[in-house]
Write an enzyme that holds these catalytic residues in place. Sequence first.
Site, mmCIF file in Angstrom:
data_model
loop_
_atom_site.group_PDB
_atom_site.id
_atom_site.type_symbol
_atom_site.label_atom_id
_atom_site.label_comp_id
_atom_site.label_asym_id
_atom_site.label_seq_id
_atom_site.Cartn_x
_atom_site.Cartn_y
_atom_site.Cartn_z
ATOM 1 N N ASP A 29 -3.502 4.369 -1.854
ATOM 2 C CA ASP A 29 -4.490 4.781 -0.845
ATOM 3 C C ASP A 29 -4.526 6.303 -0.772
ATOM 4 O O ASP A 29 -4.017 6.904 0.171
ATOM 5 C CB ASP A 29 -4.105 4.154 0.500
ATOM 6 C CG ASP A 29 -5.173 4.367 1.562
ATOM 7 O OD1 ASP A 29 -6.308 4.731 1.215
ATOM 8 O OD2 ASP A 29 -4.845 4.161 2.750
ATOM 9 N N ASP A 59 -13.334 14.892 -4.352
ATOM 10 C CA ASP A 59 -13.277 16.166 -5.077
ATOM 11 C C ASP A 59 -14.507 16.241 -5.968
ATOM 12 O O ASP A 59 -15.422 15.411 -5.838
ATOM 13 C CB ASP A 59 -11.961 16.228 -5.883
ATOM 14 C CG ASP A 59 -11.457 17.654 -6.044
ATOM 15 O OD1 ASP A 59 -12.258 18.516 -6.476
ATOM 16 O OD2 ASP A 59 -10.280 17.912 -5.752
ATOM 17 N N LYS A 68 -7.479 8.161 -1.087
ATOM 18 C CA LYS A 68 -8.773 8.618 -0.523
ATOM 19 C C LYS A 68 -9.273 9.861 -1.260
ATOM 20 O O LYS A 68 -9.475 10.929 -0.669
ATOM 21 C CB LYS A 68 -8.657 8.880 0.978
ATOM 22 C CG LYS A 68 -8.292 7.623 1.777
ATOM 23 C CD LYS A 68 -8.353 7.886 3.271
ATOM 24 C CE LYS A 68 -8.055 6.658 4.099
ATOM 25 N NZ LYS A 68 -6.677 6.171 4.016
ATOM 26 N N ARG A 101 2.447 -2.454 11.271
ATOM 27 C CA ARG A 101 3.490 -2.517 12.303
ATOM 28 C C ARG A 101 3.788 -3.917 12.829
ATOM 29 O O ARG A 101 4.961 -4.201 13.106
ATOM 30 C CB ARG A 101 3.142 -1.536 13.432
ATOM 31 C CG ARG A 101 3.401 -0.100 13.004
ATOM 32 C CD ARG A 101 2.704 0.912 13.856
ATOM 33 N NE ARG A 101 1.265 0.881 13.657
ATOM 34 C CZ ARG A 101 0.416 1.729 14.241
ATOM 35 N NH1 ARG A 101 0.865 2.644 15.073
ATOM 36 N NH2 ARG A 101 -0.872 1.649 13.983
ATOM 37 N N THR A 133 -12.136 5.681 10.616
ATOM 38 C CA THR A 133 -12.244 5.121 11.974
ATOM 39 C C THR A 133 -11.824 6.138 13.033
ATOM 40 O O THR A 133 -12.086 5.941 14.209
ATOM 41 C CB THR A 133 -11.407 3.836 12.111
ATOM 42 O OG1 THR A 133 -10.130 4.075 11.532
ATOM 43 C CG2 THR A 133 -12.070 2.666 11.428
ATOM 44 N N LYS A 182 0.844 -1.203 0.000
ATOM 45 C CA LYS A 182 0.000 0.000 0.000
ATOM 46 C C LYS A 182 0.876 1.248 0.000
ATOM 47 O O LYS A 182 1.742 1.415 0.872
ATOM 48 C CB LYS A 182 -0.892 -0.005 1.248
ATOM 49 C CG LYS A 182 -1.758 1.244 1.379
ATOM 50 C CD LYS A 182 -2.860 1.032 2.406
ATOM 51 C CE LYS A 182 -2.525 1.467 3.809
ATOM 52 N NZ LYS A 182 -2.636 2.907 4.024
HETATM 53 O O1 C5P Z 1 0.518 -0.502 11.356
HETATM 54 P P1 C5P Z 1 -0.927 -0.803 11.183
HETATM 55 O O2 C5P Z 1 -1.218 -2.276 10.927
HETATM 56 O O3 C5P Z 1 -1.814 -0.228 12.259
HETATM 57 O O4 C5P Z 1 -1.274 -0.046 9.810
HETATM 58 C C1 C5P Z 1 -2.583 0.007 9.295
HETATM 59 C C2 C5P Z 1 -2.610 0.769 8.005
HETATM 60 O O5 C5P Z 1 -3.963 0.878 7.577
HETATM 61 C C3 C5P Z 1 -2.049 2.185 8.085
HETATM 62 O O6 C5P Z 1 -1.473 2.482 6.801
HETATM 63 C C4 C5P Z 1 -3.273 3.015 8.315
HETATM 64 O O7 C5P Z 1 -3.152 4.325 7.818
HETATM 65 C C5 C5P Z 1 -4.322 2.250 7.503
HETATM 66 N N1 C5P Z 1 -5.700 2.448 7.937
HETATM 67 C C6 C5P Z 1 -6.134 2.168 9.228
HETATM 68 N N2 C5P Z 1 -7.432 2.371 9.579
HETATM 69 C C7 C5P Z 1 -8.292 2.846 8.685
HETATM 70 C C8 C5P Z 1 -7.890 3.115 7.376
HETATM 71 C C9 C5P Z 1 -6.569 2.902 7.037
HETATM 72 O O8 C5P Z 1 -5.356 1.722 10.055
HETATM 73 N N3 C5P Z 1 -9.546 2.999 9.025
#
Ligand code: C5P
Length: 238
Positions: A66, A71, A68, A214, A123, A39
Amino acid sequence: MTTSTPSARERLVLPLDVPTLSEARALVAELSGEVGVFKVGLELFTAEGPRAVEAVLDAGARCFLDLKLHDIPATMAGAVRSAVRLGVHYLTLHAAAGPEGLARSAEAAAGSDTTLLAVTVLTSMDAAQLAATGHAEPPASLVERYAALAIESGVPGLVCSPEECRALRARFGEGPVLMVPGIRPAGSDVGDQKRIATPAEAIAAGASLLVVGRPIRAADDRVAAARAVVAEIQGALS
Ligand code: C5P
């Protein structure tokens, strides 16, 4: 849009949440054998532009851009055409852009390999944040309203939390692609995620693709961490 059933590896999405192309390239080189999709988000794309997408595609992996989009319809459709030309496999846009913007975007992606995914309610938005932007409706019903709007406008997929998967599958069936972040293998650090599920729970709830950042990036052995997630997805699928 791919119609064949994806393998467990193809369902694992690693976010390249890093600010430079060299860090992104290092992650792609290390993990392209284990991860199906990388991503590219706003931070990396703003810094490095289409070269970040090319780094993913050149490694033979699939790319989720990604951005988003939100517009006016003509601008959204133009951005979708540009993303299609870049060769990305998934692209996000906000359902809040409205039916015309969604439909024009869907037309711009029609017949291409780019699957559009609608973001419903971020979220990070709780009832108080939504009220401040003029939405009196509770977050859960707003999610369903936006999801219905996106699907009726021809957008084939949604980004949703693990908690929302079951309700969205119950209402919209097996058709929509559900891209699901907030995934934490048992025992891993929760970090700032609030609504989480394990890979197996998310697949059982109906997720199509799992975004795992992560827990893999911060692992001492990233390849082993990615393989463990793929094995867990495989177990939940069989
Ligand atoms: O490190 P982690 O597993 O928390 O990363 C989740 C990824 O998904 C990040 O790139 C975050 O920006 C994205 N994301 C999220 N929740 C959302 C939409 C996107 O964690 N509702």
